[in-house]
Scaffold this active site. Structure first.
Site, short mmCIF file in Angstrom:
data_model
loop_
_atom_site.label_atom_id
_atom_site.label_comp_id
_atom_site.label_asym_id
_atom_site.label_seq_id
_atom_site.Cartn_x
_atom_site.Cartn_y
_atom_site.Cartn_z
N GLN A 1 2.10 2.92 -3.43
CA GLN A 1 1.47 3.92 -4.29
C GLN A 1 2.41 5.11 -4.46
O GLN A 1 2.12 6.04 -5.18
CB GLN A 1 0.16 4.41 -3.65
CG GLN A 1 -0.86 3.31 -3.48
CD GLN A 1 -1.96 3.71 -2.52
OE1 GLN A 1 -2.93 4.36 -2.90
NE2 GLN A 1 -1.80 3.37 -1.26
N HIS B 1 1.84 3.38 -8.96
CA HIS B 1 1.56 4.68 -9.59
C HIS B 1 2.76 5.29 -10.31
O HIS B 1 2.81 6.50 -10.54
CB HIS B 1 1.01 5.66 -8.53
CG HIS B 1 -0.33 5.25 -8.01
ND1 HIS B 1 -0.89 5.77 -6.85
CD2 HIS B 1 -1.24 4.36 -8.50
CE1 HIS B 1 -2.08 5.21 -6.66
NE2 HIS B 1 -2.31 4.34 -7.63
N VAL C 1 5.69 7.32 -5.50
CA VAL C 1 6.53 7.38 -6.69
C VAL C 1 7.99 7.65 -6.34
O VAL C 1 8.85 7.70 -7.21
CB VAL C 1 5.98 8.44 -7.69
CG1 VAL C 1 4.61 8.04 -8.19
CG2 VAL C 1 5.95 9.84 -7.09
N SER D 1 -4.64 6.67 2.82
CA SER D 1 -6.03 6.97 3.17
C SER D 1 -6.98 5.94 2.56
O SER D 1 -8.17 5.96 2.84
CB SER D 1 -6.40 8.37 2.66
OG SER D 1 -6.21 8.43 1.26
P1 OAD Z 1 -3.07 10.32 1.13
O1 OAD Z 1 -2.46 11.69 1.24
O2 OAD Z 1 -4.43 10.19 0.59
O3 OAD Z 1 -3.08 9.63 2.58
C1 OAD Z 1 -1.94 9.66 3.40
C2 OAD Z 1 -2.22 8.85 4.66
O4 OAD Z 1 -1.04 8.87 5.45
C3 OAD Z 1 -3.36 9.38 5.55
O5 OAD Z 1 -4.20 8.30 5.96
C4 OAD Z 1 -2.61 9.98 6.74
O6 OAD Z 1 -3.34 9.90 7.96
C5 OAD Z 1 -1.39 9.09 6.80
N1 OAD Z 1 -0.23 9.67 7.49
C6 OAD Z 1 0.11 10.94 7.67
N2 OAD Z 1 1.26 11.03 8.37
C7 OAD Z 1 1.66 9.77 8.62
C8 OAD Z 1 2.78 9.19 9.32
N3 OAD Z 1 3.69 9.94 9.88
N4 OAD Z 1 2.86 7.85 9.36
C9 OAD Z 1 1.93 7.06 8.78
N5 OAD Z 1 0.85 7.54 8.13
C10 OAD Z 1 0.72 8.88 8.05
O7 OAD Z 1 -2.00 9.45 0.32
P2 OAD Z 1 -2.21 8.05 -0.42
O8 OAD Z 1 -3.23 7.22 0.28
O9 OAD Z 1 -0.86 7.48 -0.61
O10 OAD Z 1 -1.99 8.96 -6.70
O11 OAD Z 1 -2.77 8.52 -1.79
C11 OAD Z 1 -3.00 7.56 -2.78
C12 OAD Z 1 -2.80 8.15 -4.14
O12 OAD Z 1 -3.58 9.33 -4.25
C13 OAD Z 1 -1.39 8.62 -4.42
O13 OAD Z 1 -0.53 7.60 -4.86
C14 OAD Z 1 -1.60 9.63 -5.49
C15 OAD Z 1 -2.75 10.36 -4.83
O14 OAD Z 1 -3.56 11.13 -5.57
C16 OAD Z 1 -1.62 9.43 -7.89
O15 OAD Z 1 -0.91 10.41 -8.02
C17 OAD Z 1 -2.18 8.64 -9.02
#
Ligand code: OAD
Length: 252
Positions: free
Chosen positions: A101, A119, A103, A192
């Site tokens: 997801q 994305h 970029v 997440s």
């Molecule tokens: P989130 O910011 O929602 O979630 C990030 C995840 O990474 C959380 O579950 C954290 O606990 C975890 N995390 C934090 N530090 C970490 C580490 N050191 N190692 C492993 N995990 C860690 O980000 P995404 O799930 O990627 O979309 O969000 C999905 C989409 O929502 C993105 O692609 C973006 C956003 O809005 C668009 O822009 C369309």
């Protein structure tokens, strides 16, 4: 599907591996995550910088936001988790796909060859009129990272970031579903699982496949599918997973 690697004397089980990554894997390289403390969406309201409506209202702000992310990307490097995924792909003889997801281009810079960017990609730009027109999508050269108002796509419209914003179609989801539905092992790292359709990919993973999830925080898994939860950061979690897969002689 199991096949046995012909070259090795010890039995090595070759399995199809599919990995779903999110902002957490790049956090250890210095990219901000979206949600949670310090998340990007706390400082830049998502509806302003990641929706077509926000872009129509204030294209200059949106273009500057992605210019800034592109600038940050130049200062960071792939981390251990990106590198171990690339290593796993080599060990599997290429029978692995990363669906991300993110970029950023950290998976590619680490050496992963099969990456699906659900994305979009920060280093690409496209047409404001028709963002998925292949004739208008192009990769920026380093000297062009600072996109300006007035820069034009091939169809004459304002150049916009090649990013899938909320409310826009996700053209690569079909390809990602196809990959997920052929997985023997499905690995989820640093997401997440709050955003669809990416979060729904798990439902296409065959019932017999093993699912691993690496995240330092609790993650609500949609559909309650049992997963082997490695509650660690991406790099430490990947080290543990590599040991587990090696012990099972998977792609070793
Ligand atoms: P989130 O910011 O929602 O979630 C990030 C995840 O990474 C959380 O579950 C954290 O606990 C975890 N995390 C934090 N530090 C970490 C580490 N050191 N190692 C492993 N995990 C860690 O980000 P995404 O799930 O990627 O979309 O969000 C999905 C989409 O929502 C993105 O692609 C973006 C956003 O809005 C668009 O822009 C369309």
């Amino acid at each position: 599907m199991r096949k046995y690697h012909p070259k090795q004397e010890e039995e090595t089980v070759m399995k199809k591996i599919v990995v779903l990554t999110g902002a957490g894997i790049s956090a250890e390289s210095g990219m901000a995550t979206f949600r949670g403390a310090g998340g990007l969406w706390n400082n830049y309201p998502v509806e302003q910088v990641a929706t077509p409506e926000g872009y129509r209202r204030n294209p200059g702000l949106v273009i500057r936001f992605y210019n800034e992310l592109r600038r940050q990307l130049q200062d960071i490097q792939p981390n251990g988790a990106h590198l171990m995924l690339a290593e796993l792909e080599r060990r599997c003889g290429g029978n692995m796909t990363v669906v991300t997801q993110n970029v950023d281009d950290l998976h590619e810079r680490a050496g992963s060859r099969h990456v699906i960017h659900l994305h979009g990609e920060l280093l690409k730009v496209t047409s404001s009129r028709d963002p998925n027109n292949p004739a208008c999508i192009r990769t920026l050269k380093p000297g062009e990272y600072e996109v300006k108002m007035g820069d034009r796509a091939a169809d004459g419209s304002q150049l916009r970031p090649f990013i899938v914003w909320f409310g826009e179609p996700v053209p690569l989801i079909e390809q990602a579903i196809e990959e997920a539905s052929r997985a023997d092992i499905f690995i989820i790292i640093g997401t997440s699982l709050a955003v669809y359709p990416a979060a729904g990919l798990l439902q296409y993973v065959p019932a017999g496949a093993e699912v691993y999830l690496i995240d330092p925080e609790e993650v609500a898994v949609p559909s309650g599918r049992p997963v082997r939860f490695i509650r660690k950061g991406a790099t430490e979690g990947m080290k543990e997973l590599m040991n587990l897969l090696t012990a099972q002689k998977i792609c070793s």
